[in-house]
Design a protein around this motif. Sequence first.
Motif, short mmCIF file in Angstrom:
data_model
loop_
_atom_site.label_atom_id
_atom_site.label_comp_id
_atom_site.label_asym_id
_atom_site.label_seq_id
_atom_site.Cartn_x
_atom_site.Cartn_y
_atom_site.Cartn_z
N TYR A 185 11.09 -8.75 51.36
CA TYR A 185 12.26 -8.12 51.63
C TYR A 185 13.49 -9.07 51.10
O TYR A 185 14.33 -8.39 50.45
N TYR A 186 13.25 -10.27 51.46
CA TYR A 186 14.32 -11.12 50.96
C TYR A 186 14.29 -11.36 49.52
O TYR A 186 15.41 -11.56 48.68
N LEU A 233 13.41 -13.71 62.12
CA LEU A 233 12.51 -12.73 61.40
C LEU A 233 12.60 -11.37 61.80
O LEU A 233 13.05 -11.18 62.85
N TYR A 234 12.29 -10.33 61.14
CA TYR A 234 11.97 -9.17 61.51
C TYR A 234 10.72 -8.90 62.36
O TYR A 234 9.64 -8.81 61.76
N ARG A 264 2.13 -8.98 61.86
CA ARG A 264 3.47 -8.68 62.36
C ARG A 264 4.10 -9.90 63.12
O ARG A 264 3.32 -10.56 63.89
N ARG A 289 10.97 -17.44 53.50
CA ARG A 289 12.00 -16.54 53.30
C ARG A 289 13.14 -17.18 52.12
O ARG A 289 13.75 -16.59 51.59
N GLU A 337 5.99 -9.16 54.34
CA GLU A 337 7.01 -8.20 54.26
C GLU A 337 8.47 -8.77 54.41
O GLU A 337 9.26 -8.53 53.53
N ARG A 387 8.89 -6.40 63.41
CA ARG A 387 7.95 -5.47 63.13
C ARG A 387 7.42 -5.44 61.68
O ARG A 387 6.76 -4.48 61.40
N LEU A 388 7.87 -6.29 60.91
CA LEU A 388 7.58 -6.58 59.62
C LEU A 388 6.44 -7.88 59.42
O LEU A 388 6.63 -8.68 60.37
N ARG A 418 13.15 -9.03 47.34
CA ARG A 418 13.94 -7.82 46.52
C ARG A 418 15.39 -7.94 46.75
O ARG A 418 15.98 -7.81 45.56
#
Lengths: 242, 392
Positions: free
Chosen positions: A97-98, A85-86, A129, A145, A93, A88-89, A100
């Motif tokens: 993100y995925y 995972l990211y 986060r 995700r 989010e 900071r997201l 999108r």
Amino acid sequence: MIQACGIHKSFGEVHAVRGLSFAAHDGKITGLLGPNGAGKSTTLRVLCTLLKPDQGTATIDGADVVTDGLSARRKIGSLPHGSGLYPRLTARENIAYYARLCGLDRDDIADRVEEIIKTLDIGDFADRRAKGFSHGQRTKTALGRALVHDPQNLILDEPTTGLDVMATRSLRELIVKLKAEGRCVLFSSHVMQEVAALCDDICIIAHGKIAIHDSVDGIRERTGREDLEDAFVAAIAMVGDE
Amino acid sequence: MRSFFIVCFKEIIDNLRDRRSLLTSVMLIPVLMPVFMMFLIGFQLERSFDTAEELIELPVIGAEHAPNLMRFLESRNIDIVAGPADGVAATEAVWASEEDVVLLVPSDFGEELAEMIPATVELYFDQANTTGIAKISRVRDALFGYNQTVAGIRLSARGVNPALLRPLNIDHIDVSTPSGRAAILLGILSYLFLFALLMGGMYLAIDATAGERERGSLEPLLALPVARGRLILGKIAATSVFMSISLALCLMSVFATLRFIPLEQLGMTPNFSLNVVIAAFLLLCPFALTGASLMTLFASFTKSYKEAQTWLGILILVPTMPILIVSFLSLQPRFEFMFIPALSQHLILVDMISNEPISSLHVAVSVLSTLAVGAIFTWVCVRLYHREALLG
């Protein structure tokens, strides 16, 4: 449906996968079982089009992973080893993100993400986060995700490793739910009991080859062992190391 | 095309939330470094120019042995004060930086002078003391002047023209224009801008490649139904955006700082108006693509975040190499130089600041060749992202 046909893959001197063939069907959970270094992750990476096989190929619902990687990827959701995972997201989010990137309609994204959050029951931490997430929270978010573009096939690389009992249970329930929806679920593990508890079909891999591909009872029968662990060990011994 | 913008946007948001690296790379270095540097330079300049005519103090040991010399020094705006006890004390005082320079007049000075033996005076100073250089040379020049004067008087007394002693008459004619002088000083500015620009994108370049791999988020990203080329293009674009932000901040910081440095008083009139700031931004912007793609390229090669940091730390110095070589060999700006990124921007910027006419052909070649080099690096990055070894 995932079909692997005679996959070979070497890394320099190491011949990691040697002519592996199997099929994972829709509406079934197929377990890829094998000791560490048996070639499980390499096989899954070939199926996700991350690695190109030296020989052989695989198809995802008919799309060839070598010649038509983009179509194949559209039909797979993948949960890699370690969630990736990211930090900071937020969970939301990360999933959005995925969504999108998978090309979902701009107007549908928020709804789809909300739907996933409900299905996976991760509403409690969806807007935090990912940095401080527990292992279980991370795995669930990563699964969300992987599901965001509603793929027919799911590839999960050792999803339960390091999870506590409660997290493992809820993840198993989710996997069973996905199967009930008619999806093809392929997941790797090195724990026989877990695979036995969950899978309809089991592929035991050793030294880059399939040792046995059968149901749990079939494996017991063919190895002549009642105890699952013994059966696992016996199956691996059947291949041997050349 | 859509996925390109999605990746670019996500990387920008992600990086904006990384407060610590954002603060150092985008804020502290581009904004504060020019402030420190400009004030340091301004301070140095003031010191070297100011001492030219102002009254300085000279500690003298044995001033009573040379009353005429003392009067001469005073006429040269040098104030005589009592010095340390003796030569040893003088050495110590200079060593300890209590004094920049001490003059010692031995007791037999007057006798030697009267008998026309070269009369010894001792001048104590420390060559390594950079802050005292101006003062030391003032005192030396004054003593040399006294030497000339006394020699002239002696020759005149014997009916010889003192001009015989001066076969050469050296006139110092400094032809550097005020803005030309400023350009020398402000030549370092182009380096400062390039440095700030690269710094601004460094963390993102690492985070989006080596960092992404180390976190394990690269694998699922590449397993998405998106062409890999678009992913890496989005990352390079996001890095370029941050580099441009850093550049803009650095330009504004220099613009603001220069108001507080009295360059005009020092005979310098650098042209650093708002128009030049905007022109410099447009001139340097193409370099952001070159920098971003080069950094992404290197960061993709490396195996870990740490290794990427090391490589990129070295890489930041690369654009300065052509600038250094050209300054070192004092080569004049040539048309061919406009093909070299970093160097072309430096040369045009120096001309801009020193109010020289700018050739639009040079600007065009600089912009186009810099973009071309950036495009080549970007292409290599895209190729690299199709390799399996990328996953590590």
